[in-house]
Enzyme design. Structure first.
Site, PDB file in Angstrom:
ATOM      1  CG  HIS A 148      -9.860  -5.594   0.158  1.00 56.03           C
ATOM      2  ND1 HIS A 148     -10.178  -6.768   0.792  1.00 56.03           N
ATOM      3  CD2 HIS A 148      -8.557  -5.147   0.473  1.00 56.03           C
ATOM      4  CE1 HIS A 148      -8.867  -7.186   1.352  1.00 56.03           C
ATOM      5  NE2 HIS A 148      -8.149  -6.383   1.139  1.00 56.03           N
ATOM      6  CG  ASN A 207      -0.554  -6.516  -1.999  1.00 59.13           C
ATOM      7  OD1 ASN A 207      -1.346  -7.155  -3.096  1.00 59.13           O
ATOM      8  ND2 ASN A 207      -1.238  -6.639  -0.730  1.00 59.13           N
ATOM      9  CD  GLU A 244      -2.771  -1.428   2.359  1.00 56.04           C
ATOM     10  OE1 GLU A 244      -2.749  -0.710   3.477  1.00 56.04           O
ATOM     11  OE2 GLU A 244      -3.371  -2.349   2.343  1.00 56.04           O
ATOM     12  CD  GLU A 264      -4.482  -7.849   0.974  1.00 53.16           C
ATOM     13  OE1 GLU A 264      -5.509  -7.106   1.615  1.00 53.16           O
ATOM     14  OE2 GLU A 264      -3.514  -7.377   1.297  1.00 53.16           O
ATOM     15  CG  ASP A 270     -12.854  -8.809   0.980  1.00 56.67           C
ATOM     16  OD1 ASP A 270     -12.800  -7.805   0.179  1.00 56.67           O
ATOM     17  OD2 ASP A 270     -12.222  -8.984   2.238  1.00 56.67           O
TER      18      ASP A 270
HETATM   19  O1  9MR Z   1      -7.557  -8.968   7.768  1.00 57.90           O
HETATM   20  C1  9MR Z   1      -6.479  -8.151   8.234  1.00 57.90           C
HETATM   21  C2  9MR Z   1      -7.279  -7.801   9.782  1.00 57.90           C
HETATM   22  O2  9MR Z   1      -7.494  -8.797  10.617  1.00 57.90           O
HETATM   23  C3  9MR Z   1      -6.710  -6.438  10.262  1.00 57.90           C
HETATM   24  O3  9MR Z   1      -7.182  -6.068  11.405  1.00 57.90           O
HETATM   25  C4  9MR Z   1      -6.097  -5.385   9.462  1.00 57.90           C
HETATM   26  C5  9MR Z   1      -5.582  -4.286  10.036  1.00 57.90           C
HETATM   27  O4  9MR Z   1      -5.310  -3.346   9.118  1.00 57.90           O
HETATM   28  O5  9MR Z   1      -5.495  -5.872   8.252  1.00 57.90           O
HETATM   29  C6  9MR Z   1      -6.218  -6.864   7.581  1.00 57.90           C
HETATM   30  O6  9MR Z   1      -5.515  -7.244   6.513  1.00 57.90           O
HETATM   31  C7  9MR Z   1      -5.229  -6.220   5.659  1.00 57.90           C
HETATM   32  C8  9MR Z   1      -4.147  -6.542   4.731  1.00 57.90           C
HETATM   33  O7  9MR Z   1      -3.235  -6.833   5.596  1.00 57.90           O
HETATM   34  C9  9MR Z   1      -3.699  -5.480   3.845  1.00 57.90           C
HETATM   35  N1  9MR Z   1      -4.718  -5.056   2.953  1.00 57.90           N
HETATM   36  C10 9MR Z   1      -5.954  -4.671   3.737  1.00 57.90           C
HETATM   37  C11 9MR Z   1      -6.290  -5.640   4.675  1.00 57.90           C
HETATM   38  C12 9MR Z   1      -7.908  -5.687   5.174  1.00 57.90           C
HETATM   39  O8  9MR Z   1      -7.610  -4.363   5.947  1.00 57.90           O
END
Ligand code: 9MR
Length: 462
Positions: A250, A214, A173, A278, A280
């Protein structure tokens, strides 16, 4: 891209009736619904997603939580997917919560699980602005110190899993929505060069691992994805090690970008791999059949956009079950974003992924089907039955398997022999009812215990 191992084919189950909370009237309703839905199970066992993906040389992955990798969650994660991504376990804040004191337990557990199941691992993530330990995020660092911290972290983590993690989200990011660089600990301290430094350190620590940048909202052609495109094009031109881009995906119901395939293609044309990392697709709750149908179409559109481009390695879902999704916590009132519901029953989105990967789209004309129904239910127990019916096909000896989604236990069965191991129930015919002729049916019954909810599982015939 490395080719995942070929897994053992497992049977699928279909559809969902959600969970049921107590009551005779509801039990009767469920019995009717189950009979109507008919829980169609093709006579021939359907392959799991990972076998379809393996046959195409593609990734079908899921993010996982280490502590949940037992029971039904573990069975599905192991059976259906050929890649795993630790959802949180490999983030800096997880592995080094206190400076110099490491906790690799969950990351190790996931990598061990993947190896035991012939799966590859996507490492996530090395350099990010979020989920860093407080000591790092709140420290005051000179550029030299910051560079050293980052390089040491990468050397340690990538080195630890050398040869065991096939691909890394090295930088996560890095961009704002308008395509400018995100102001982070790393960017503010080291300038844009932190990205090249991080990739170079990762390559040195494991020369065989695929290295990715990513990001989210980079699925279609837009300012942010163009900034990513320009970055990776320049990195490649400079000889900085970079193998691919991760499009997180997402997404929002009904909003798959129309330029997704075109966007994937332009990265591929740079000589880079593209991974959907990722995936969803969230919706306003409650889910209903129209939304779930739209979601299935959206999942299929994403899969098809990827599969149309040979350098798109495949897709990883960000949690395979709605019970293990970040969406409800982050977007109140939204959810149902993954391919399985909270009781581990596959949703239409699961079928869509299955079909996109080459699974059968229409049931065979002649088929035997199994319908599970709860015929009565009381405070702690229930009576259920499975009716196997054949039309245009026949069975000479049958097996009927299912997975309970809410801890139910079979206590007694009749007209079949049933065993239960964990959540998995396997039943086979009695000596006198192994034949189900074309146009005929066989019914067997059982008593069981339940608490909390008693969702109807989908039965697989074999
Ligand atoms: O799925 C992850 C969640 O359990 C955490 O609380 C969150 C914190 O930012 O991160 C989530 O995963 C993220 C991923 O690492 C990077 N892209 C966005 C995802 C969703 O927030």
């Amino acid at each position: 891209m490395r080719l995942p191992h070929i897994g053992t084919p497992r049977r699928r189950s279909l559809g969902s009736l959600g969970s049921l909370r107590g009551g005779w009237a509801l039990a009767a309703l469920v019995a009717c619904l189950a009979a109507l839905v008919g829980a169609p199970s093709a006579h021939a066992a359907d392959p799991p997603l990972r076998d379809l993906a393996d046959a195409k040389g593609k990734v079908i992955g899921t993010a996982v939580t280490g502590s949940k990798l037992t029971g039904t969650y573990g069975e599905i994660a192991g059976a259906q997917f050929n890649w795993l991504t630790p959802g949180n376990a490999m983030k800096w804040g997880s592995v080094e919560p206190t400076r110099g004191s490491f906790d690799w337990a969950e990351a190790d557990q996931i990598v061990d699980f993947a190896e035991a199941h012939g799966q590859e691992v996507r490492g996530h993530t090395l350099v990010w602005h979020s989920q860093n330990p407080n000591w790092l995020a709140n420290g005051t660092w000179t550029p030299a110190q910051l560079s050293q911290l980052m390089n040491d972290h990468i050397a340690l983590e990538v080195g630890r899993y050398k040869g065991r993690v096939a691909a890394w989200d090295v930088v996560n990011e890095p961009f704002n929505e308008d395509g400018s660089y995100r102001q982070t600990l790393w960017y503010n301290g080291l300038g844009v060069d932190y990205i090249a430094q991080a990739l170079t350190a990762a390559r040195a620590a494991d020369p065989a691992a695929e290295l990715y940048i990513n990001d989210y909202n980079v699925e279609g052609v837009n300012a942010k994805s163009t900034a990513l495109y320009n970055l990776v094009r320049d990195l490649k031109a400079r000889g900085v090690p970079i193998d691919g881009v991760g499009l997180q995906a997402h997404l929002i119901l009904g909003q798959v970008p129309s330029t997704m395939q075109q966007n994937i293609q332009r990265f591929a044309d740079l000589g880079l791999d593209v991974a959907i990392t990722e995936l969803d697709i969230r919706m306003q709750l409650p889910a209903d059949s129209a939304k779930l149908t739209q979601q299935a179409a959206d999942y299929k559109a994403v899969m098809n956009a990827c599969l149309a481009v040979s350098r798109c390695t495949g897709a990883t879902v960000w949690g395979f079950t709605d019970s293990d999704s970040w969406i409800p916590d982050t977007f109140p009132g939204q959810g149902a974003a993954t391919p399985y519901d909270e009781n581990y029953q596959p949703k239409p989105a699961y079928r869509a992924i299955h079909e996109a990967l080459g699974g059968t789209t229409t049931p065979p004309t002649g088929a035997c089907t199994a319908a599970y129904s709860v015929t009565s239910q009381w405070d702690t127990g229930f009576t259920g039955q499975v009716r196997i019916a054949c039309s245009g096909a026949a069975l000479s000896s049958w097996k009927a398997d299912w997975t309970f989604g809410a801890g139910q236990r079979i206590t007694q069965a009749w007209n079949a022999t049933c065993t239960q191991s964990g959540a998995t129930v396997r039943c086979s015919n009695a000596s006198y009812n192994g034949t189900v002729p074309d146009g005929g049916s066989v019914t067997f019954g059982f008593n069981g215990s339940w608490s909390g909810s008693n969702p109807v599982p989908m039965v697989t015939l074999g």
